[in-house]
Design an enzyme around this catalytic site. Sequence first.
Site, PDB file in Angstrom:
ATOM      1  N   ASN A 260      25.677  79.107  43.794  1.00 36.54           N
ATOM      2  CA  ASN A 260      25.042  79.010  45.113  1.00 36.54           C
ATOM      3  C   ASN A 260      24.922  77.536  45.484  1.00 36.54           C
ATOM      4  OD1 ASN A 260      23.443  79.135  47.373  1.00 36.54           O
ATOM      5  ND2 ASN A 260      21.598  79.805  46.293  1.00 36.54           N
ATOM      6  N   TRP A 261      25.789  77.106  46.395  1.00 36.31           N
ATOM      7  CA  TRP A 261      25.801  75.679  46.756  1.00 36.31           C
ATOM      8  C   TRP A 261      24.667  75.309  47.706  1.00 36.31           C
ATOM      9  CZ3 TRP A 261      31.746  74.771  48.061  1.00 36.31           C
ATOM     10  CH2 TRP A 261      32.503  75.084  46.930  1.00 36.31           C
ATOM     11  N   LYS A 262      23.983  76.305  48.236  1.00 35.35           N
ATOM     12  CA  LYS A 262      22.885  76.067  49.197  1.00 35.35           C
ATOM     13  C   LYS A 262      23.387  75.167  50.338  1.00 35.35           C
ATOM     14  CE  LYS A 262      19.724  76.633  45.380  1.00 35.35           C
ATOM     15  NZ  LYS A 262      18.352  76.585  44.913  1.00 35.35           N
TER      16      LYS A 262
ATOM     17  N   HIS B   7      17.417  85.760  48.632  1.00 34.61           N
ATOM     18  CA  HIS B   7      17.146  84.571  47.808  1.00 34.61           C
ATOM     19  C   HIS B   7      15.711  84.121  48.074  1.00 34.61           C
ATOM     20  CE1 HIS B   7      17.266  80.519  46.217  1.00 34.61           C
ATOM     21  NE2 HIS B   7      18.316  80.890  45.525  1.00 34.61           N
TER      22      HIS B   7
ATOM     23  N   GLU C 108      14.406  81.358  48.499  1.00 33.52           N
ATOM     24  CA  GLU C 108      14.235  80.357  49.566  1.00 33.52           C
ATOM     25  C   GLU C 108      14.252  81.026  50.939  1.00 33.52           C
ATOM     26  OE1 GLU C 108      17.387  77.774  48.236  1.00 33.52           O
ATOM     27  OE2 GLU C 108      16.217  77.391  46.419  1.00 33.52           O
TER      28      GLU C 108
ATOM     29  N   GLU D 131      15.712  86.140  39.583  1.00 32.51           N
ATOM     30  CA  GLU D 131      15.504  84.696  39.647  1.00 32.51           C
ATOM     31  C   GLU D 131      14.012  84.395  39.727  1.00 32.51           C
ATOM     32  OE1 GLU D 131      19.129  82.526  41.253  1.00 32.51           O
ATOM     33  OE2 GLU D 131      18.015  83.172  42.997  1.00 32.51           O
TER      34      GLU D 131
ATOM     35  N   GLY E 276      15.458  75.506  40.496  1.00 30.82           N
ATOM     36  CA  GLY E 276      15.492  74.103  40.874  1.00 30.82           C
ATOM     37  C   GLY E 276      14.423  73.262  40.199  1.00 30.82           C
TER      38      GLY E 276
ATOM     39  N   SER F 158      17.706  77.488  37.017  1.00 29.80           N
ATOM     40  CA  SER F 158      18.028  76.291  36.227  1.00 29.80           C
ATOM     41  C   SER F 158      18.986  76.566  35.070  1.00 29.80           C
ATOM     42  CB  SER F 158      16.745  75.624  35.718  1.00 29.80           C
ATOM     43  OG  SER F 158      15.932  75.219  36.802  1.00 29.80           O
TER      44      SER F 158
ATOM     45  N   GLY G 234      22.405  77.494  40.767  1.00 30.91           N
ATOM     46  CA  GLY G 234      22.242  76.618  41.917  1.00 30.91           C
ATOM     47  C   GLY G 234      22.741  75.217  41.603  1.00 30.91           C
ATOM     48  N   GLY G 235      21.834  74.338  41.193  1.00 35.59           N
ATOM     49  CA  GLY G 235      22.156  72.921  40.983  1.00 35.59           C
ATOM     50  C   GLY G 235      23.405  72.683  40.152  1.00 35.59           C
TER      51      GLY G 235
END
Length: 253
Positions: free
Chosen positions: A9-11, A98, A100, A170, A176, A216, A237-238
Amino acid sequence: MRKKIVAGNWKMNKVLDEAVALTSELVNMAKDEVQNDAKIILCPPAIYLTTIKKYIEDAPNFSLAAQNCSDKVSGAFTGEISAQMLQSIGVEYVLIGHSERRQYFNESNAVLAEKVNTALANGVSPIFCCGESLQQRQNEDYVGFVKNQLTESLFHLSEEQLLSVVIAYEPIWAIGTGLTASALQAQEMHAALREHIASKYGADVAQEISILYGGSVTAASAAELFASPDIDGGLVGGASLKSREFTNIVKAW
Ligand code: PEP
């Protein structure tokens, strides 16, 4: 046999050149190094989906996901992207729910149920995200909370529809933050969710649903997580923004 999946997930990151460079690196590394049968799903910002699709055309283990879709079918909803539009450009998956989106855009379980419906109606498979906050984990029945997210957004589906859904657990406190749920903590939740699905749809259906862990995940933590019996891969993600790290996660089985 459940599908093994690693989704990145590049956000809201990367400009076009960077997105293309990352994709090319990932495709080349996977071709040279990945020996397992994991499906690799890239979730770039929607504006790049059509371009990125061209770069993964010759890489059969790669697929695309959008990071969101509208709960509406079509019409006067400025700025929104429908599931039908995703389908029309060949996008196979969409992240739904998600944390967010739940937090910053107030997406409720009921709205997410509508998103799931419109995605499935257009042949796009939801990657349905669920998870508890730190406060919930410390003070509440956190397993019950996450089970309820499934009940309210997925349990109206037919068996056939549910089989097109991927679930991503998640824990919000691990997204993150650099804090990863331990393999034991993640396995506890994954097993509980699979049992919850079995209670409604039966054990055979529950055994077919891929449940990914997200929060993470790094190349260092992936192997232990992925070795757990109910963890079928990761939503990353990151670490998905770095080709070397992400490829090493895919190689973690
Ligand atoms: C995510 O955004 O889905 C996620 C798991 O992020 P990170 O890996 O950075 O925690």
